[in-house]
Write a protein that holds these residues in place. Structure first.
Motif, short mmCIF file in Angstrom:
data_model
loop_
_atom_site.label_atom_id
_atom_site.label_comp_id
_atom_site.label_asym_id
_atom_site.label_seq_id
_atom_site.Cartn_x
_atom_site.Cartn_y
_atom_site.Cartn_z
N GLY A 177 73.10 55.30 15.77
CA GLY A 177 72.14 55.94 14.87
C GLY A 177 70.77 55.28 14.99
N PHE A 178 70.16 54.94 13.84
CA PHE A 178 68.84 54.29 13.85
C PHE A 178 69.03 52.81 14.21
N ILE A 179 68.66 52.44 15.41
CA ILE A 179 68.88 51.05 15.84
C ILE A 179 67.55 50.28 15.90
N GLU A 195 61.35 51.38 6.00
CA GLU A 195 61.82 51.56 4.63
C GLU A 195 62.42 52.97 4.45
N ILE A 196 61.68 53.98 4.92
CA ILE A 196 62.15 55.36 4.76
C ILE A 196 63.48 55.55 5.48
N ARG A 197 63.53 55.06 6.70
CA ARG A 197 64.74 55.28 7.51
C ARG A 197 65.92 54.45 6.99
N ARG A 205 70.57 50.26 5.56
CA ARG A 205 69.93 49.38 6.54
C ARG A 205 69.90 50.07 7.90
N LEU A 206 69.02 49.56 8.75
CA LEU A 206 69.00 50.03 10.14
C LEU A 206 70.17 49.40 10.87
N GLY A 237 76.78 55.97 8.52
CA GLY A 237 77.10 57.16 7.71
C GLY A 237 75.98 58.20 7.70
N LEU A 238 74.93 57.95 8.47
CA LEU A 238 73.74 58.81 8.40
C LEU A 238 73.99 60.30 8.66
#
Ligand SMILES: NC(=O)c1ccc[n+]([C@@H]2O[C@H](COP(=O)([O-])OP(=O)(O)OC[C@H]3O[C@@H](n4cnc5c(N)ncnc54)[C@H](O)[C@@H]3O)[C@@H](O)[C@H]2O)c1
Length: 249
Positions: A177-179, A195-197, A205-206, A237-238
């Motif tokens: 996901g967001f790494i 922060e948004i992501r 968390r990222l 879980g995104l």
């Protein structure tokens, strides 16, 4: 027991370097293949018995030559090398589209086929892990051929699992996901974006490069000996949170 050999493409930075370090800690001999000569040599030098292969994964002839220099066939192949270019498709050239597909999808085929043929000829099994992306499941705007290639990588692994399972070669995918690192390092240099992501992820968390390395090494291991053709999403879980991010009327 002979020490296993892991070959990681795109191992000169980011997620690939983290996978290499984890494989090294878990007792594999590690070979890294990357077009970035300086980077790949620096990462290989940090391994106990690291081997650096400066090679473009899309170049079939160069890949064959590089594999021959290893002297033995990798027990584990991680198809991690990849590129992304954010561009809207109406303004995009066919040349750029093809280039992204070539690196992100065809490169994985070139590598997997080369290692797969060797394992078949030696009559022994192995493991392969493709690094796709949640962008290959739920595309985000501007990701053009990257999204298509990452979706394709998941299907490629499913098909290879089907075709090569009888040879004892397991093929699986990890979809990060967001790494916080690698090709996304510039994105997360902006505190507001972080922060948004981070808030969008149920785990708040990222993801870390190490989160991906752990998942890859699990799929590579005998603990995942009956896992074949699976796509392991590692995103906190995104992708399952989409509907909850839209307010109820
Ligand atoms: N960082 C993220 O947020 C993220 C999220 C989802 C998926 N991924 C995937 O993880 C993988 C690793 O990405 P990263 O974030 O570590 O990025 P990165 O840019 O740090 O690493 C990619 C590596 O691939 C190498 N490479 C590019 N083209 C190549 C070629 N033709 N032949 C050989 N090597 C080549 C680059 O030199 C680089 O070392 C990619 O497949 C990427 O799509 C990353």
């Amino acid at each position: 027991m002979t020490q296993k050999l892991a070959l990681i493409t795109g191992g000169s930075s980011g997620i690939g370097a983290a996978i290499a370090a984890q494989a090294d800690r878990e007792g594999y001999q590690v070979a890294l293949m990357d077009t970035n000569a300086e980077g790949v040599r620096a990462v290989a030098a940090r391994m106990k018995e690291g081997v650096a292969l400066v090679c473009d994964i899309t170049d079939e002839t160069a890949v064959e030559a590089a594999l021959s220099t290893l002297g033995r066939t990798p027990d584990l192949l991680v198809n991690n090398a990849g590129i992304v270019r954010f561009e809207y498709m109406l303004d995009m050239s066919v040349e750029t589209f093809r280039h992204i597909l070539d690196v992100d999808l065809t490169g994985a085929f070139v590598m997997s086929r080369a290692v797969g043929r060797r394992l078949r000829d030696e009559k022994r099994g192995g493991a392969m892990v493709n690094i796709s992306s949640i962008g290959g499941i739920t595309p985000s705007l501007g990701t053009n051929a990257y999204a298509a290639a990452k979706g394709g990588m998941i299907k490629l692994a499913e098909l290879m699992a089907l075709e090569w399972g009888p040879l004892g070669i397991r093929v699986n995918t990890v979809s990060p996901g967001f790494i916080d690192g690698g090709m996304s390092a510039a994105v997360y240099a902006d505190p507001r974006t972080r922060e948004i992501r981070s808030n969008a992820v149920p785990l708040k968390r990222l993801g870390l490069e190490q989160d991906i390395a752990e998942a890859v090494m699990f799929l590579a291991s005998d603990r995942a000996g009956y896992v074949n053709g699976h796509n392991l999403v590692v995103d906190g879980g995104l992708i399952h949170s989409v509907l909850s991010q839209v307010p109820r009327a």
